[in-house]
Design an enzyme around this catalytic site. Structure first.
Site, mmCIF file in Angstrom:
data_model
loop_
_atom_site.group_PDB
_atom_site.id
_atom_site.type_symbol
_atom_site.label_atom_id
_atom_site.label_comp_id
_atom_site.label_asym_id
_atom_site.label_seq_id
_atom_site.Cartn_x
_atom_site.Cartn_y
_atom_site.Cartn_z
ATOM 1 N N ARG A 216 -10.268 56.426 -26.833
ATOM 2 C CA ARG A 216 -11.626 56.755 -26.418
ATOM 3 C C ARG A 216 -11.948 58.187 -26.820
ATOM 4 N NH1 ARG A 216 -11.741 54.570 -21.994
ATOM 5 N NH2 ARG A 216 -13.759 55.280 -21.236
ATOM 6 N N GLY A 237 -7.757 57.779 -33.851
ATOM 7 C CA GLY A 237 -7.934 58.882 -32.928
ATOM 8 C C GLY A 237 -9.324 58.949 -32.319
ATOM 9 N N HIS A 238 -9.445 59.782 -31.295
ATOM 10 C CA HIS A 238 -10.684 59.859 -30.518
ATOM 11 C C HIS A 238 -11.847 60.390 -31.351
ATOM 12 C CE1 HIS A 238 -9.528 64.171 -28.957
ATOM 13 N NE2 HIS A 238 -9.409 64.056 -30.249
ATOM 14 N N GLY A 239 -13.008 59.759 -31.143
ATOM 15 C CA GLY A 239 -14.223 60.182 -31.823
ATOM 16 C C GLY A 239 -14.314 59.749 -33.268
ATOM 17 N N SER A 257 -12.019 62.351 -34.896
ATOM 18 C CA SER A 257 -13.305 62.635 -35.554
ATOM 19 C C SER A 257 -13.254 62.437 -37.059
ATOM 20 C CB SER A 257 -13.776 64.056 -35.226
ATOM 21 O OG SER A 257 -13.932 64.225 -33.830
#
EC number: 2.3.1.191
Length: 337
Positions: A216, A237-239, A257
């Site tokens: 998340r 990974g997150h984003g 990201s």
């Protein structure tokens, strides 16, 4: 099943087969193991020679494939036709609607019609799941999750709080959707955990295979767009985001990201650094290390990544380095004489 019926169902034409009603097919098999009652396929040129000596009862081939000894089922897309042929003979397990007595379902959860809920499934507060879902043993759906129709979660899959999942999504065994992203800020006495307050979204027709994770976001969302397919042991990974129809093969890792465009193929063990953009249609060879933005349509390889053709040439030269060093030493020796 008669070969004539198979060709009709697959929408293909037959060649090298004077009497397709006399050819009986009972299974789909690889070309090297195929026997007289098997149908096989050729989509890779490396198997063209085997196709001309196989004992298969029939072969699915392209329109321009030259005839061998076996009847030919001609297709514009042999690999896709092979996939559809399997479905003529293989029946996937059916799961009867019902809720196992060991399942724990919150009274505030809403589960659609024809659900099949297996042993020890947990569905927490304010979850909404559409029709025709199948949740196998030990699946856990945290609070506030929304899921569309025809959802299938295999044993031990987990969907964390407030994630959103579309229609026709498949989660294989051990998948974790929406676990905390890897976010820590340096503090005077160590690392301060950054709250992962965002969410994870999986659009329609996404499949995530065994033991893969989609974290998340700390803020905002991690987003897997429609029809993306994620192989075993992939970490997102997150984003981050993965565009429509993209393929991420086993052991790919996307740092936080990082954004992958549409129709991208990342082969096994590709690593993508954080905060990068990979354009639509990019193909990355296995073990590529991506450290810069990649323009749409590029083919890349190597670590750090660069043009695929240049990478191949460099690899070919690298394999000759001992020979080249020997030649240089001989030249240096002759020059010193």
């Amino acid at each position: 099943m008669k070969l004539s019926e198979i060709a009709r169902r697959l929408g293909c034409t037959l060649d090298n087969c004077p009497d397709p009603d006399a050819v009986e097919i009972t299974a789909v098999t690889g070309i090297e193991a195929a026997g007289p009652t098997d149908i096989t396929f050729v989509s890779n040129p490396r198997y063209a020679a085997a196709a001309k000596t196989t004992h298969a009862g029939a072969i699915i081939v392209s329109d321009d494939f030259t005839a061998g000894r076996a009847p030919l089922v001609r297709s514009k897309n042999p690999y896709l036709t092979f996939a559809k042929a399997i479905e003529l003979f293989y029946q996937a397990p059916k799961y009867a609607p019902g809720i196992h007595p060991t399942a724990v379902i919150s009274p505030t959860a809403k589960v659609g019609a024809n659900a099949s809920i297996g042993p020890y499934v947990v569905i927490e507060d304010n979850v909404a799941i559409g029709a025709n879902c199948v949740l196998r043993a030990h699946v856990v759906i945290y609070e506030g999750v929304t899921i569309g129709d025809n959802f299938f979660a295999h044993a031990h899959a987990v969907v964390r709080e407030h994630c959103r999942i579309g229609n026709n999504v498949i989660l294989q065994n051990g998948v974790v959707i929406g676990a905390d992203g890897y976010g820590f800020a340096r503090d005077t006495d160590g690392w301060y955990k950054i709250a992962q307050s965002g969410t994870t979204i999986l659009d329609d027709n996404v499949e995530v295979q065994a033991n893969s994770t989609v974290d998340r976001a700390s803020i905002g969302e991690t987003h897997i767009y429609a029809d993306a397919k994620i192989d075993n042991l992939v970490m997102i990974g997150h984003g981050s985001s993965v565009g429509e129809h993209s393929l991420l093969c086993s052991q790919v890792g996307l740092a936080g990201s990082s954004h992958v465009g549409k129709n991208v193929i990342l082969a096994g063990q590709v690593g993508v650094a954080g905060h990068l953009h990979i354009g639509d249609g990019v193909i990355a060879a296995g073990q590529t290390g991506v450290q810069n933005d990649i323009e749409p349509g590029k083919r890349i390889g190597g670590s750090p990544s660069y043009d695929h053709k240049q990478w191949i040439r460099s690899w070919q030269i690298q394999t000759r380095l001992p020979e080249i060093v020997k030649e240089l030493r001989n030249l240096a020796s002759k020059k010193s004489e």
